[in-house]
Design a protein around this motif. Structure first.
Motif, PDB file in Angstrom:
ATOM      1  N   THR A  76       0.837  -1.195   0.000  1.00  0.00           N
ATOM      2  CA  THR A  76       0.000   0.000   0.000  1.00  0.00           C
ATOM      3  C   THR A  76       0.872   1.246   0.000  1.00  0.00           C
ATOM      4  OG1 THR A  76      -0.064   0.147   2.414  1.00  0.00           O
ATOM      5  CG2 THR A  76      -1.751  -1.244   1.350  1.00  0.00           C
ATOM      6  N   GLU A  77       0.237   2.390  -0.210  1.00  0.00           N
ATOM      7  CA  GLU A  77       0.975   3.648  -0.148  1.00  0.00           C
ATOM      8  C   GLU A  77       1.563   3.846   1.238  1.00  0.00           C
ATOM      9  OE1 GLU A  77       2.798   7.229  -0.758  1.00  0.00           O
ATOM     10  OE2 GLU A  77       2.061   5.809  -2.257  1.00  0.00           O
ATOM     11  N   ASP A 113      -3.918  -8.172  -5.185  1.00  0.00           N
ATOM     12  CA  ASP A 113      -3.672  -6.734  -4.993  1.00  0.00           C
ATOM     13  C   ASP A 113      -2.395  -6.277  -5.698  1.00  0.00           C
ATOM     14  OD1 ASP A 113      -5.956  -6.602  -3.305  1.00  0.00           O
ATOM     15  OD2 ASP A 113      -4.749  -7.310  -1.618  1.00  0.00           O
TER      16      ASP A 113
END
Length: 432
Positions: A305-306, A342
């Motif tokens: 994720t970021e 993802d």
């Protein structure tokens, strides 16, 4: 009539050392080595397959060689040749494909060919990759790469190396010491100790990596050693202490991290946590505060994720290494990472790479700038550009100074006068 051979190497320093060994065989067999851009009768390609981009580069290179040398025999070996031999054999112009187990037979296979024909493939399954192709690089007047280990048992989720090079294996210490003596006799002053998982040395002989380092230090004529790369879980206090007290092993460590987020490290199947990694870096700096520390990082791993990327960024910023080697995640067929959900888009991964590259420029500049006004010892190389010669300090700062023939191939005391902001090259004057 003289037969001309050219060599084309992609990928890691290990490949370069192996290509050098192949080139020596051809030279001993009476072949004349020519430059990569020259016409040749034989073109040898040593391939890499660490990313999809590496595979593409290999294919494009082979096609260019065939267009330029349509009658030349093209022999392809290396990791891509091991993993996808039939894919390479299908490329127009290819005559021989040899996997990593058969790399040592390349010269004999080429010499036995009477001309071009359908591609012949020599390969084997991963579990049959058991041979050790001894190699060290030559040609450079100052530095040689000595292959001490091959293969890897770690099977990280993103990596094809285990499949391409097999299990961890190595020759005995005594054999490698003999090769170091040969390097010294050729006049080279620095050896980079290299392998796939270098610190895992000893699997096949019951020896330890520290045994090898101690034996190499005793080789006369070699003034400097560097360890090309070592996994954090294998960078022991014993190795750190030895390098700190050694007169020959330089304060230079390349330590793969891959992610500064523990969840991603788990998905990658790495063998340490960020806390353990930071502790190992601190252990190096406690004894060698001037050490060059290079770190490998993969960004855009599936699920990153970021916020997790930001965790990696901040972790690296706190560690303040001298250099970052940054790679966008590349999905490799047959690896566990292919099945992970993802996926991170290429555009997002590229943007994260750019942010880390900016951080790297800042950290590397800081590291080099800190040496301005000090004196150090530099091993100068033979390249001359614009009346200047170039070399490296023990902790791998690059230095340029006015060319002096007598300084080439010598470790010289140098006063470091300034730093060029664009390149981070230090400017210096030789003191003796």
């Amino acid at each position: 009539m003289e037969r001309r051979v050219s060599f084309h190497t992609l990928g890691c320093k290990l490949n370069f050392s192996e290509t050098s060994a192949l080139a020596r065989e051809f030279a001993e067999g009476g072949y004349v080595r020519v430059g990569a851009q020259e016409q040749a009768d034989i073109c040898v390609v040593n391939t890499c397959s660490v990313t999809e981009h590496a595979d593409k580069k290999c294919r494009n290179l082979i096609r260019r060689l065939h267009r330029r040398n349509p009658s030349a025999i093209i022999a392809v070996t290396g990791c891509y040749a091991q993993l996808r031999p039939q894919e390479i054999a299908a490329i127009e112009g290819v005559d021989l494909v040899l996997g990593n187990n058969d790399k040592g037979d390349l010269f004999g296979r080429v010499a036995a060919l009477s001309g071009k024909g359908p591609a012949r493939v020599y390969s084997c399954a991963t579990e049959e990759l058991t041979r050790f192709f001894a190699a060290f690089s030559g040609g450079d007047r100052t530095r040689a790469f000595l292959k001490v280990q091959d293969g890897c048992d770690y099977k990280c989720a993103y990596c094809t190396i285990h499949y391409a090079r097999g299990a961890s294996r190595n020759p005995p210490v005594a054999v490698l010491v003999d090769e170091a003596h040969r390097i010294a006799a050729a006049g080279q002053r620095e050896i980079v100790v290299t392998g796939v998982n270098t610190g895992d040395f000893g699997r096949t002989t019951g020896e330890r990596f520290i045994d090898l380092l101690r034996a190499l230090e005793a080789v006369e004529g070699i003034e400097r050693y560097r360890i090309s790369s070592i996994e954090p879980n294998l960078l022991t206090d014993e190795i750190i202490g030895f390098c700190a007290s050694s007169s020959k092993f330089q304060h230079h460590f390349h330590v793969p991290l891959q992610s500064g987020c523990d969840r991603i490290l788990g998905l990658m199947r790495r063998r340490y946590t960020t806390a353990r990694f930071a502790e190992r870096i601190a252990a190096v700096r406690s004894l060698m505060p001037d050490a060059f520390i290079g770190i490998d990082v993969i960004v855009g791993f599936p699920g990153e994720t970021e916020a997790e990327f930001r965790t990696t960024y901040e972790f690296l910023e706190r560690l303040s290494p001298a250099f970052l080697h940054i790679f966008p995640f590349s999905e490799r067929p047959g690896t566990p990472a292919v099945e992970l959900p993802d996926k991170v888009s290429p555009a997002v991964a590229a943007e994260r790479v750019a942010r880390l590259e900016s951080l790297c420029r800042r950290l590397h500049g800081d590291f080099c700038r800190a040496a301005v006004g000090t004196e150090d010892r530099v091993l100068f190389e033979s390249t001359m550009r614009g009346g200047m010669m170039y070399g490296y300090t023990g902790n791998y700062r690059r230095v340029k100074a006015p060319y002096r023939r007598e300084a080439i191939g010598r470790v010289c005391p140098v006063r470091l006068l300034g730093m060029e902001e664009q390149t981070h090259d230090l400017t210096g004057e030789v003191l003796a």
